[in-house]
Enzyme design. Structure first.
Site, PDB file in Angstrom:
ATOM      1  N   GLY A  43       0.872  -1.077  -0.045  1.00 18.85           N
ATOM      2  CA  GLY A  43       0.062   0.006   0.027  1.00 18.85           C
ATOM      3  C   GLY A  43       0.844   1.122   0.035  1.00 18.85           C
ATOM      4  O   GLY A  43       0.685   2.168  -0.486  1.00 18.85           O
ATOM      5  N   CYS A  44       1.888   1.458   0.758  1.00 23.32           N
ATOM      6  CA  CYS A  44       2.662   2.262   0.737  1.00 23.32           C
ATOM      7  C   CYS A  44       3.730   2.726  -0.359  1.00 23.32           C
ATOM      8  O   CYS A  44       3.761   3.850  -0.633  1.00 23.32           O
ATOM      9  CB  CYS A  44       3.870   2.378   2.187  1.00 23.32           C
ATOM     10  SG  CYS A  44       2.780   2.224   3.633  1.00 23.32           S
ATOM     11  N   THR A  45       3.971   1.552  -1.016  1.00 25.46           N
ATOM     12  CA  THR A  45       4.610   1.690  -2.380  1.00 25.46           C
ATOM     13  C   THR A  45       3.627   2.136  -3.501  1.00 25.46           C
ATOM     14  O   THR A  45       4.024   3.218  -4.163  1.00 25.46           O
ATOM     15  CB  THR A  45       5.364   0.181  -2.624  1.00 25.46           C
ATOM     16  OG1 THR A  45       6.142  -0.193  -1.626  1.00 25.46           O
ATOM     17  CG2 THR A  45       5.738   0.461  -4.081  1.00 25.46           C
TER      18      THR A  45
END
Length: 151
Positions: A43-45
């Site tokens: 998700g953060c990527t």
């Protein structure tokens, strides 16, 4: 909880290049300040890459993008280099700024209560005031959403 109209708390943290960066360095510009859990997670990527792709459009609108997590500056450097991220990533391993912006909270993960970052994005205006608070944002949609928020 910080809200629209509050003065954004100033802070100084180390970026991915080992430089100390303060929020007050960007007075006179709009700042997209987003808090995320961890470098190199799915998700953060997605969130970081979307901000990276749209970064020229943020610059056109006079805005700066800053990501903050509890990862180290060295981790941020690898993350930024791996994905070609053109914006600032700040390291907050002591969680001072995460707590200051009220994003370090208890949450449920795989049925267990854990402490972690609740994905949140703040829009800060040119005078350093909070112009928007976006909690529990969807990682893949956050950059688009923030671009639309810029007038």
């Amino acid at each position: 909880m910080l809200k629209i109209g509050d003065q954004a708390p100033d802070f100084t943290l180390e970026d991915q290049n080992g430089k100390m960066v303060s929020l007050s360095d960007f007075e006179g510009k709009k700042v997209i300040l987003y808090f995320y859990s961890k470098d190199n997670t799915s998700g953060c990527t997605k969130q970081a890459c979307a901000f990276g792709e749209l970064y020229p459009q943020f610059q056109e609108k006079g805005a700066v993008v800053i990501g903050v997590s509890k990862d180290t500056a060295a981790s941020h450097k690898k993350f930024a280099d791996k994905y070609g991220l053109p914006f600032i990533l700040l390291a907050d391993p002591e969680k001072r700024v995460l707590e200051l912006y009220d994003v370090w909270k208890e949450k449920m993960m795989y049925g267990k209560k854990v402490m972690g970052v609740v994905r949140t994005t703040y829009l800060i205006d040119e005078a350093g005031m909070i112009a928007g608070v976006f909690g529990k944002v969807k990682a893949a949609e956050n950059a688009d959403q923030m671009l639309k928020e810029l007038k």
